[in-house]
Design a protein around this motif. Structure first.
Motif, PDB file in Angstrom:
ATOM      1  N   GLY A   1     -40.308 -44.121  29.042  1.00  0.00           N
ATOM      2  CA  GLY A   1     -40.886 -42.913  28.482  1.00  0.00           C
ATOM      3  C   GLY A   1     -41.766 -43.134  27.264  1.00  0.00           C
ATOM      4  N   VAL A   2     -41.978 -44.392  26.879  1.00  0.00           N
ATOM      5  CA  VAL A   2     -42.831 -44.699  25.722  1.00  0.00           C
ATOM      6  C   VAL A   2     -44.150 -45.237  26.248  1.00  0.00           C
ATOM      7  CG1 VAL A   2     -43.092 -46.095  23.637  1.00  0.00           C
ATOM      8  CG2 VAL A   2     -40.839 -45.177  24.253  1.00  0.00           C
ATOM      9  N   SER A   3     -45.255 -44.593  25.846  1.00  0.00           N
ATOM     10  CA  SER A   3     -46.563 -44.991  26.360  1.00  0.00           C
ATOM     11  C   SER A   3     -47.138 -46.159  25.570  1.00  0.00           C
ATOM     12  CB  SER A   3     -47.522 -43.797  26.295  1.00  0.00           C
ATOM     13  OG  SER A   3     -47.709 -43.423  24.950  1.00  0.00           O
ATOM     14  N   GLY A   4     -48.173 -46.748  26.123  1.00  0.00           N
ATOM     15  CA  GLY A   4     -48.902 -47.804  25.411  1.00  0.00           C
ATOM     16  C   GLY A   4     -48.250 -49.169  25.542  1.00  0.00           C
ATOM     17  N   GLY A   5     -48.961 -50.161  25.009  1.00  0.00           N
ATOM     18  CA  GLY A   5     -48.470 -51.532  25.058  1.00  0.00           C
ATOM     19  C   GLY A   5     -47.413 -51.754  23.986  1.00  0.00           C
ATOM     20  N   HIS A   6     -46.176 -51.939  24.393  1.00  0.00           N
ATOM     21  CA  HIS A   6     -45.109 -52.188  23.438  1.00  0.00           C
ATOM     22  C   HIS A   6     -44.081 -53.124  24.052  1.00  0.00           C
ATOM     23  CE1 HIS A   6     -42.976 -49.224  25.880  1.00  0.00           C
ATOM     24  NE2 HIS A   6     -41.874 -49.677  25.332  1.00  0.00           N
ATOM     25  N   ARG A   7     -43.282 -53.729  23.193  1.00  0.00           N
ATOM     26  CA  ARG A   7     -42.158 -54.539  23.644  1.00  0.00           C
ATOM     27  C   ARG A   7     -41.070 -54.450  22.585  1.00  0.00           C
ATOM     28  NH1 ARG A   7     -42.570 -60.805  22.164  1.00  0.00           N
ATOM     29  NH2 ARG A   7     -43.244 -60.551  20.018  1.00  0.00           N
ATOM     30  N   THR A   8     -39.852 -54.722  22.998  1.00  0.00           N
ATOM     31  CA  THR A   8     -38.740 -54.720  22.060  1.00  0.00           C
ATOM     32  C   THR A   8     -38.383 -56.160  21.723  1.00  0.00           C
ATOM     33  OG1 THR A   8     -37.057 -54.736  23.788  1.00  0.00           O
ATOM     34  CG2 THR A   8     -37.836 -52.579  23.035  1.00  0.00           C
ATOM     35  N   LEU A   9     -37.834 -56.366  20.538  1.00  0.00           N
ATOM     36  CA  LEU A   9     -37.350 -57.679  20.128  1.00  0.00           C
ATOM     37  C   LEU A   9     -35.824 -57.681  20.200  1.00  0.00           C
ATOM     38  CD1 LEU A   9     -39.629 -58.330  17.014  1.00  0.00           C
ATOM     39  CD2 LEU A   9     -40.061 -58.869  19.423  1.00  0.00           C
ATOM     40  N   ALA A  10     -35.238 -58.856  20.350  1.00  0.00           N
ATOM     41  CA  ALA A  10     -33.785 -58.948  20.428  1.00  0.00           C
ATOM     42  C   ALA A  10     -33.167 -58.392  19.143  1.00  0.00           C
ATOM     43  CB  ALA A  10     -33.361 -60.397  20.643  1.00  0.00           C
ATOM     44  N   PRO A  11     -32.119 -57.601  19.269  1.00  0.00           N
ATOM     45  CA  PRO A  11     -31.507 -56.976  18.100  1.00  0.00           C
ATOM     46  C   PRO A  11     -30.636 -57.955  17.307  1.00  0.00           C
ATOM     47  CG  PRO A  11     -30.279 -56.401  20.058  1.00  0.00           C
ATOM     48  CD  PRO A  11     -31.468 -57.205  20.518  1.00  0.00           C
ATOM     49  N   THR A  12     -30.351 -57.575  16.064  1.00  0.00           N
ATOM     50  CA  THR A  12     -29.373 -58.286  15.240  1.00  0.00           C
ATOM     51  C   THR A  12     -28.313 -57.278  14.811  1.00  0.00           C
ATOM     52  OG1 THR A  12     -30.613 -57.887  13.208  1.00  0.00           O
ATOM     53  CG2 THR A  12     -31.062 -59.949  14.370  1.00  0.00           C
ATOM     54  N   VAL A  13     -27.110 -57.775  14.490  1.00  0.00           N
ATOM     55  CA  VAL A  13     -26.028 -56.864  14.133  1.00  0.00           C
ATOM     56  C   VAL A  13     -25.195 -57.454  12.996  1.00  0.00           C
ATOM     57  CG1 VAL A  13     -24.403 -57.793  15.852  1.00  0.00           C
ATOM     58  CG2 VAL A  13     -24.127 -55.442  15.030  1.00  0.00           C
TER      59      VAL A  13
END
Length: 161
Positions: A121-133
């Motif tokens: 549901g998010v438009s455009g060129g994007h990517r997620t990075l691995a999370p930290t906790v």
């Protein structure tokens, strides 16, 4: 699309993603604050098989950083916008077995976030990075809770004129 529209789309997608984790609890896109204990408990308490547990997650947009063209390999005519979200997961503390339950739940959430490269549901060129906790035990309202603070970054490459 404005930065606010894009941020809201990302935040909404992260909430939806967390809601796919089994028995994750209540997931909201705001800081949980309540003027009284009844309201606080209505947000924090989640029922599993008829038993009530403190189990809630906040998905908060906590920052943005722009990387200019030429920096970090960003192509000319573009800017890389890094949106940072803090996901606070809270599970009631119980001496007997809550550590194992909390660790299993955090692992499931981390796995879901790590395996998601693009938000639905998010438009455009994007990517997620691995999370930290990071994790701790803290007071919340009248309760003691396990707290997982997850940092999740979404990068968005935008053309600029």
């Amino acid at each position: 699309m404005t930065i606010t529209d894009q941020r809201l789309a990302m935040q909404t997608a992260i909430v939806a993603l967390l809601n796919t984790v089994s028995n994750v609890g209540n997931v909201v896109a705001y800081k949980i604050r309540a003027v009284d204990e009844t309201t606080f408990q209505s947000i924090m308490v989640y029922t599993i098989s008829g038993t009530k547990y403190i189990r809630a997650w906040e998905v908060l947009w906590t920052g943005v950083q722009d990387v200019r063209a030429g920096d970090e390999g960003v192509p000319l005519g573009h800017v890389l916008r890094r949106h940072t979200f803090t996901i606070n997961g809270m599970v009631g503390y119980d001496e007997a077995d809550s550590d194992a339950t909390f660790n299993e739940l955090v692992t499931s959430v981390m796995d879901k976030l790590t395996q998601t490269y693009r938000l639905s549901g998010v438009s455009g060129g994007h990517r997620t990075l691995a999370p930290t906790v990071t994790m701790d035990v803290v007071p919340r309202g009248d309760a003691l809770v396990h707290l997982a603070e997850i940092t999740y970054t979404v990068e968005e490459l935008k053309a600029v004129s």
